[in-house]
Each structure stands twice: as C-alpha cells, then as structure tokens.
Design an enzyme around this catalytic site. Sequence first.
Site, mmCIF file in Angstrom:
data_model
loop_
_atom_site.group_PDB
_atom_site.id
_atom_site.type_symbol
_atom_site.label_atom_id
_atom_site.label_comp_id
_atom_site.label_asym_id
_atom_site.label_seq_id
_atom_site.Cartn_x
_atom_site.Cartn_y
_atom_site.Cartn_z
ATOM 1 N N SER A 17 -33.508 -112.066 18.926
ATOM 2 C CA SER A 17 -34.529 -111.003 18.869
ATOM 3 C C SER A 17 -34.662 -110.459 17.452
ATOM 4 C CB SER A 17 -34.095 -109.873 19.819
ATOM 5 O OG SER A 17 -34.947 -108.759 19.731
ATOM 6 N N ASP A 38 -26.433 -115.300 20.906
ATOM 7 C CA ASP A 38 -26.896 -114.007 21.429
ATOM 8 C C ASP A 38 -26.190 -113.699 22.744
ATOM 9 O OD1 ASP A 38 -29.618 -112.333 20.432
ATOM 10 O OD2 ASP A 38 -28.836 -111.794 22.413
ATOM 11 N N ASP A 64 -20.603 -112.406 23.694
ATOM 12 C CA ASP A 64 -20.541 -111.014 23.255
ATOM 13 C C ASP A 64 -19.688 -111.033 21.989
ATOM 14 O OD1 ASP A 64 -19.821 -108.397 22.728
ATOM 15 O OD2 ASP A 64 -19.340 -107.899 24.812
ATOM 16 N N ASN A 91 -25.375 -110.264 12.481
ATOM 17 C CA ASN A 91 -26.584 -109.451 12.647
ATOM 18 C C ASN A 91 -26.590 -108.661 13.959
ATOM 19 O OD1 ASN A 91 -29.694 -108.957 12.423
ATOM 20 N ND2 ASN A 91 -29.434 -110.064 14.351
ATOM 21 N N TYR A 155 -23.024 -95.283 14.452
ATOM 22 C CA TYR A 155 -23.761 -96.359 13.777
ATOM 23 C C TYR A 155 -23.534 -96.312 12.262
ATOM 24 C CZ TYR A 155 -27.924 -99.341 12.904
ATOM 25 O OH TYR A 155 -28.795 -100.341 12.510
ATOM 26 N N LYS A 159 -21.757 -99.194 10.110
ATOM 27 C CA LYS A 159 -22.503 -99.906 9.067
ATOM 28 C C LYS A 159 -21.872 -99.696 7.685
ATOM 29 C CE LYS A 159 -25.748 -101.846 11.593
ATOM 30 N NZ LYS A 159 -25.835 -103.294 11.718
HETATM 31 P P1 NAP Z 1 -32.808 -106.257 18.284
HETATM 32 O O1 NAP Z 1 -34.223 -106.691 18.226
HETATM 33 O O2 NAP Z 1 -32.364 -105.385 19.414
HETATM 34 O O3 NAP Z 1 -31.887 -107.561 18.218
HETATM 35 C C1 NAP Z 1 -30.505 -107.486 18.318
HETATM 36 C C2 NAP Z 1 -30.008 -108.687 19.099
HETATM 37 O O4 NAP Z 1 -28.567 -108.603 19.123
HETATM 38 C C3 NAP Z 1 -30.479 -108.692 20.549
HETATM 39 O O5 NAP Z 1 -30.907 -109.982 20.939
HETATM 40 C C4 NAP Z 1 -29.216 -108.286 21.299
HETATM 41 O O6 NAP Z 1 -29.131 -108.812 22.625
HETATM 42 C C5 NAP Z 1 -28.133 -108.892 20.437
HETATM 43 N N1 NAP Z 1 -26.847 -108.292 20.736
HETATM 44 C C6 NAP Z 1 -26.574 -106.984 21.013
HETATM 45 N N2 NAP Z 1 -25.271 -106.835 21.282
HETATM 46 C C7 NAP Z 1 -24.710 -108.052 21.171
HETATM 47 C C8 NAP Z 1 -23.395 -108.533 21.349
HETATM 48 N N3 NAP Z 1 -22.393 -107.721 21.709
HETATM 49 N N4 NAP Z 1 -23.153 -109.860 21.166
HETATM 50 C C9 NAP Z 1 -24.158 -110.698 20.820
HETATM 51 N N5 NAP Z 1 -25.429 -110.300 20.641
HETATM 52 C C10 NAP Z 1 -25.707 -108.990 20.832
HETATM 53 O O7 NAP Z 1 -32.404 -105.448 16.964
HETATM 54 P P2 NAP Z 1 -32.805 -105.615 15.411
HETATM 55 O O8 NAP Z 1 -33.587 -104.425 15.047
HETATM 56 O O9 NAP Z 1 -33.341 -106.963 15.147
HETATM 57 O O10 NAP Z 1 -31.370 -105.415 14.755
HETATM 58 C C11 NAP Z 1 -30.620 -106.486 14.194
HETATM 59 C C12 NAP Z 1 -29.585 -105.898 13.261
HETATM 60 O O11 NAP Z 1 -30.236 -105.205 12.197
HETATM 61 C C13 NAP Z 1 -28.661 -104.874 13.924
HETATM 62 O O12 NAP Z 1 -27.350 -105.036 13.420
HETATM 63 C C14 NAP Z 1 -29.225 -103.557 13.455
HETATM 64 O O13 NAP Z 1 -28.233 -102.549 13.416
HETATM 65 C C15 NAP Z 1 -29.699 -103.921 12.064
HETATM 66 N N6 NAP Z 1 -30.700 -103.016 11.519
HETATM 67 C C16 NAP Z 1 -31.900 -102.863 12.142
HETATM 68 C C17 NAP Z 1 -32.835 -101.993 11.588
HETATM 69 C C18 NAP Z 1 -34.183 -101.773 12.200
HETATM 70 O O14 NAP Z 1 -34.880 -100.819 11.776
HETATM 71 N N7 NAP Z 1 -34.617 -102.581 13.149
HETATM 72 C C19 NAP Z 1 -32.533 -101.280 10.429
HETATM 73 C C20 NAP Z 1 -31.285 -101.456 9.828
HETATM 74 C C21 NAP Z 1 -30.385 -102.339 10.384
HETATM 75 P P3 NAP Z 1 -29.577 -107.855 23.863
HETATM 76 O O15 NAP Z 1 -31.048 -107.689 23.700
HETATM 77 O O16 NAP Z 1 -29.129 -108.621 25.065
HETATM 78 O O17 NAP Z 1 -28.825 -106.559 23.664
#
Ligand code: NAP
Length: 249
Positions: A17, A38, A64, A91, A155, A159
């Site tokens: 995702s 994932d 996980d 990620n 968080y 981070k």
């Molecule tokens: P996202 O669309 O929710 O994607 C995260 C993916 O990680 C999802 O497919 C989720 O699966 C999977 N995941 C969650 N827990 C997991 C686990 N224990 N083991 C394996 N996979 C797992 O989020 P995103 O926004 O792309 O975020 C990706 C990374 O970027 C994260 O680390 C986030 O903190 C970081 N980030 C995001 C932003 C932002 O604004 N979007 C900003 C700064 C940093 P499920 O859907 O099944 O939970």
Amino acid sequence: MKFSLDNRTALVTGGGSGIGRAISRAFAASGAAVIVLDLDSDAGTSVAQDITGNGGVACAVQADVGQMAQVRAAVELGAKKMNAPDILVNNAGFTRDRSLTKMTDQEWSGVLSVVLDGAFNCTKAVLPAMRSKGWGRLINISSRAYLGNPGQANYSAAKAGLIGLTRSNALEFGKFGITANCIAPGLIDTPLVRKMENFDQMAERFAANTPIRRIGQPADIAAAAIFLASEHAGYITGDTLHVTGGRYG
Ligand code: NAP
C-alpha cells in the site's frame, strides 16, 4: 546518469500500500526483482501481480514485521523465489494517535513494535547475506514526525529511534559495503493519512504552509529511495533525507 537497480533484489516491507507500493513499483521499473512483504497478503500479492503484469519481476510474502519468526520465514521464502535481498526498505508502519495521558500501553507498544522492532527484525534477517556479498542498502522510512508532534508520542519516539538505529547500522556495517539511511517524509497522500478525519482540510492547510505548495505523493518518496538504493549513493550513509517539500514544522 541512470539510477539502475539491475541485478539487485529488494525487500520492501509494507509494500502492499501507499509509499511501499510506490517504492516496490519504482524499484521494479528500475530493474530490481522485488519481494513485496506485507501483513495484508492480498495487498502484497496485488502489487506483485501488477509488477509482473508490467514485465517486472516480483513476488509477495506475508509477515508481521514485529514477529521475528515470521520475518525470518518470509525472508527465507522471498530469497528462495528471488535472491537474498541486496536492498531492504523498512517501510511498514502505522499510527495510533492520542494524547500521552490517554495513550494505552497497546497504542504505545503497537507502534514501537511495527516501526522499531520491525526494522530491527528485518535488518537482522537480511544482514548476513548482505555482509557475505559485500554490498547492501538499508533504507528506513522515518517521518518528519521524529521532530515531535502533539498526540504522536509513540510514533515520534519510534521514528526518532529509527534514525538512531540507522546511524548505528551505518557505523557498524559500512566496512562491509553496506549503507544505511533514513528517508523522513512529510505529509504524503496515502491510505494511511486519508483515513484521518478532515483529511481534505488538513491537506489544504499543509500545502499552504509548505514551501513547495502541495502535499507529497508516494512517487516523491520512491524517487528518493531509488537514489539511496543505487550505486551512485554509495558514499552516503547514516544520513536522513527529508522529503517534505521544505516543511519542517
Ligand atoms: P499505508 O498506506 O497504510 O501502508 C502501510 C502498509 O504497511 C500497509 O499495507 C500495512 O498493512 C502494512 N503494515 C502495517 N503493519 C504491518 C506489519 N506489522 N507488518 C507488515 N506490514 C505491515 O501507509 P503509508 O502512508 O504508505 O506509510 C508507509 C510508511 O511511511 C510508514 O512507516 C509511515 O509511518 C511512513 N510515513 C508516512 C507518511 C504519510 O504522510 N503517509 C509520512 C511520514 C512517514 P495493513 O494495511 O494490513 O495494515
């Protein structure tokens, strides 16, 4: 100058995702074989199928990241289907926001488990093969939130911890040809943030207060990841690349 990842295998956690999906697709388009890991196996499989449907090389594995035994099994399976990973992108992550006084133990430890334990587990699982090859790229997706955010003590701490882990890995494994860097994204348009209440108003406010007047896209993070994974970034280690459109506050 081309940022080719030909003949490399990459493991991307949370690859099903948002940012992980964009990195998986971009790595494959740059020539890497991609192991999409994932928690959600349907999401991982769909990204891997999308890549192979477009002529790339990918497979999906489910785990996980907070569970070492699951991580080891998934890395082993991925290595059997592709190769042992040369590039790891930690990620996977999520948020459980609440004021510290109301934050539950599970909200605290759940976020630390996926972000910090997850990075520790995955790094530990891929390092032996990187060391024996004498080449590796560890890329950890931190967040601008490492600077602190109200309601995000769990968080922010996780981070920020990721940056310490990255710097330690850089110092410890540089001599084996392995670099370790963080990317700290600002607000990126993904399913994670679209779940938030008032996303549209928040995005508008962020864009107005960001020097580059927009919120980020997953492709912005994928571009930074390709650079850090490439041969050209071989002398950059222990660093944090901010991809925030210039917004730090
Ligand atoms: P996202 O669309 O929710 O994607 C995260 C993916 O990680 C999802 O497919 C989720 O699966 C999977 N995941 C969650 N827990 C997991 C686990 N224990 N083991 C394996 N996979 C797992 O989020 P995103 O926004 O792309 O975020 C990706 C990374 O970027 C994260 O680390 C986030 O903190 C970081 N980030 C995001 C932003 C932002 O604004 N979007 C900003 C700064 C940093 P499920 O859907 O099944 O939970």
